[in-house]
Design a protein around this motif. Structure first.
Motif, PDB file in Angstrom:
ATOM      1  N   MET A  85       0.809  -1.217   0.000  1.00 31.58           N
ATOM      2  CA  MET A  85       0.000   0.000   0.000  1.00 31.58           C
ATOM      3  C   MET A  85       0.844   1.270   0.000  1.00 31.58           C
ATOM      4  N   LEU A  86       1.909   1.278   0.785  1.00 32.06           N
ATOM      5  CA  LEU A  86       2.717   2.494   0.879  1.00 32.06           C
ATOM      6  C   LEU A  86       3.360   2.822  -0.462  1.00 32.06           C
ATOM      7  N   GLU A  87       3.864   1.809  -1.152  1.00 31.42           N
ATOM      8  CA  GLU A  87       4.468   2.036  -2.464  1.00 31.42           C
ATOM      9  C   GLU A  87       3.429   2.588  -3.439  1.00 31.42           C
ATOM     10  N   CYS A  88       2.224   2.037  -3.384  1.00 31.78           N
ATOM     11  CA  CYS A  88       1.148   2.525  -4.248  1.00 31.78           C
ATOM     12  C   CYS A  88       0.848   3.987  -3.958  1.00 31.78           C
ATOM     13  N   ALA A  89       0.731   4.340  -2.671  1.00 30.45           N
ATOM     14  CA  ALA A  89       0.405   5.716  -2.297  1.00 30.45           C
ATOM     15  C   ALA A  89       1.504   6.683  -2.725  1.00 30.45           C
ATOM     16  N   GLN A 140      -6.186  -3.698  -3.447  1.00 31.08           N
ATOM     17  CA  GLN A 140      -5.496  -4.927  -3.864  1.00 31.08           C
ATOM     18  C   GLN A 140      -4.763  -5.599  -2.712  1.00 31.08           C
ATOM     19  N   GLU A 141      -4.966  -5.086  -1.493  1.00 30.99           N
ATOM     20  CA  GLU A 141      -4.261  -5.634  -0.336  1.00 30.99           C
ATOM     21  C   GLU A 141      -5.038  -6.792   0.290  1.00 30.99           C
ATOM     22  N   CYS A 158      -0.491  -2.233  10.459  1.00 26.58           N
ATOM     23  CA  CYS A 158      -0.745  -2.382   9.018  1.00 26.58           C
ATOM     24  C   CYS A 158       0.550  -2.579   8.240  1.00 26.58           C
ATOM     25  N   GLY A 159       1.688  -2.457   8.923  1.00 25.30           N
ATOM     26  CA  GLY A 159       2.973  -2.576   8.238  1.00 25.30           C
ATOM     27  C   GLY A 159       3.360  -1.325   7.492  1.00 25.30           C
TER      28      GLY A 159
END
Length: 549
Positions: free
Chosen positions: A442-446, A464-465, A545-546
């Motif tokens: 998620m962080l990479e996507c954001a 997609q998580e 959430c990592g």
């Protein structure tokens, strides 16, 4: 999960009524001179009372009186007679047409008639040699290895009817620990409304301890969660007995985790004394075959004023590839609740898990599914649940001696708020593995797709998580908001409660509400706390959430 008995509030009320009346006494004639076929206490009645009433009405039990001896039962025979005829005792809420549960407290019609006839005949004592030994439910947790409580007692805030406070339990988990059961011993049952225990992961431990240290009193104010991540490990409501997880199962505690008790004190604005509630833990040395988890099913809603039968319905689609087994469930509503149910839907067929058609707030508990009758949950299944509330004038609670006027009632943890919630206890195979982040990509996507001011884009990256991402993401966002922008965060929750009947963990459904009817509130909240989020000041909330910013 061996839990049971519910709140003593109704028992106390009935007990008070009994004191206002004249207790039943044995017939003046000698009961030994009665007909040989007449019922006697030891032969006919004692086994029934011990089996059906002994769980509460024993020494140290929840009942306001003991019913362990002939003399005790005779003294309260009038109250026993009235309670059996009214169907109020023994208390048991689930609908038998849904399913049977372990340890049901259902007195058969034959047993009811036996007790009532014995009272009518004059309550003959009989021969003690005729007694049938019956062991009442134990009040002791087996295999206790730890007894923990807050480092210092906390005195609830008596200036407010509902005080929500988190207490850090004085225990350190240096190694992976396998919890097999727990028992709560409330310090003051009159004000301890309920307790939810959270296991805060190591990623949230530092901020948790900092919040505890920064507070001038033991623990820290909290509402709705620990405020520092983690999942529920157990729930206690008045009347809860020891909880023992199924054979070869355990709640797996990660090294470095912290145990937090989210306390809800209902003082009613009266005088409160220091609370020294304790938690007893049972553990095992070796890794279990099954891992225990306790997800919460709950949703946003708002009940209109004067509606006598307002129903909310929610669904949660399961996409976790790991098959699980539901072994216990605790339905929960507040004072306006009338009906609550939970079922699994698979391939167009429904399996009832729990249903209560005549909800009573005073009698709530975990209901254990019978061994061999656990409910399987796997990817593709849907868990559906609904609640019906009576918000009419006739069903309003009494506050400060006066009945409330009906008004809109939203979801919330306060006694005068409402909830449609199920605590669902599950087991799944335990596999030793490196922990994985709930939202790994998620962080990479954001970072690649979203501008910092675009909160909806941030939420879109969760689509997609894994399903576990939804379990932690929305509570993390709310926790960050509560930490830095509480008014704006409360406005978002209020809007969702009024306009969005969706499960808390259904990110897609909540996202649609935040993009639509609650767009103004969400954008104001996001604009306020997103600078703190991207500065890393909310990493404690997002740790489970990592996500680390």
């Amino acid at each position: 999960m061996k839990s049971s008995l519910p709140s003593p509030l109704t028992l106390v009320t009935l007990f008070a009524l009994s004191l206002a009346s004249t207790a039943c006494k044995p017939a003046t004639s000698d009961p030994q001179e009665s007909d040989a076929e007449a019922s006697t206490y030891y032969r006919d009645v004692q086994p029934i009372i011990a089996a059906e009433c002994g769980g509460c009405h024993q020494a140290g039990g929840l009942g306001p009186m003991e019913l362990s001896t002939y003399e005790q039962l005779v003294n309260f025979a009038e109250l026993v007679d009235e309670s059996i005829r009214a169907g109020s005792m023994p208390p048991w809420q689930p609908d038998p047409d849904c399913r049977s549960f372990a340890g049901e407290r259902r007195m058969s019609e034959e047993d009811k008639q036996t007790v009532l006839t014995w009272i009518e005949q004059g309550m003959a004592e009989g021969d003690p040699a005729d007694a049938t030994p019956v062991e009442p439910p134990t009040l002791e947790l087996e295999g206790v290895t730890e007894v923990v409580w807050s480092a210092q007692p906390y005195t609830p805030d008596a200036s407010t009817p509902d005080d929500y406070h988190c207490l850090v339990m004085d225990i350190d988990f240096a190694d992976e620990t396998y919890l097999t059961g727990y028992q709560v011993v409330p310090g003051d049952p009159a004000v301890v409304h309920h307790i939810i225990f959270y296991l805060v992961p190591p990623s949230g431990a530092d901020s948790l301890l900092a919040a505890d240290a920064a507070s001038p009193e033991p623990g820290y104010a909290c509402f709705g969660s620990s405020g520092h991540g983690g999942q529920p490990m157990g729930v206690w409501a008045p009347g809860g007995l020891p909880v023992q997880f199924p054979d070869d199962s355990a709640f797996v505690v990660e090294p470095g985790s912290k145990l937090v008790a989210q306390m809800h004190y209902f003082t009613g604005g009266g005088v409160a004394s220091p609370d020294d509630s304790q938690l007893q833990l049972a553990t095992r040395a070796e890794a279990p075959g099954l891992r225990v988890s306790m997800p919460l099913l709950s949703g946003f809603f708002d009940i209109p004023a004067d509606d006598p039968a307002y129903t909310v319905e929610f669904s949660l689609e399961i996409d976790d590839p790991q098959t699980k087994q539901i072994f216990s469930v605790m339905p929960h509503m507040h004072l306006l609740g009338r009906r609550i149910d939970l079922h699994r839907e698979r391939d167009g067929e429904q399996t009832c898990i729990a249903r209560i058609d005549d909800w009573d707030f005073d009698w709530q508990q975990f209901y254990d599914l019978e061994l061999g009758d656990f409910v399987e949950v796997r990817a593709g299944d849907t868990l559906r649940y609904s609640c019906t509330f009576d918000n009419s004038a006739a069903n309003q609670p009494i506050v400060d001696g006066e009945q409330r006027t009906p008004g809109p009632v939203a979801v919330g943890e306060g006694t005068l708020d409402e909830m449609c919630l199920h605590v669902v206890a599950m087991v799944e195979p335990y596999v030793e593995a490196e922990p994985t982040a709930a939202c790994p990509g998620m962080l990479e996507c954001a970072e690649q797709s979203c501008q910092p001011e675009d909160g909806l884009c941030f939420l879109d990256c969760s689509e997609q998580e894994p399903s576990a991402c939804g379990d932690c993401l929305l509570p993390a966002l709310n926790g960050c908001g509560q930490a830095f922008c509480p008014d704006e965060a409360d406005a978002v929750v209020g809007c969702l409660a009024l306009n969005c009947e969706a499960d808390f963990t259904d990110v897609a459904a909540v996202r649609d509400c935040l993009a639509g009817v609650c767009a103004a509130e969400f954008q104001a909240s996001w604009a306020c706390y997103s600078p703190h989020l991207y500065a890393g000041e909310c990493d404690a909330q997002f740790g489970p959430c990592g996500l680390e910013f």
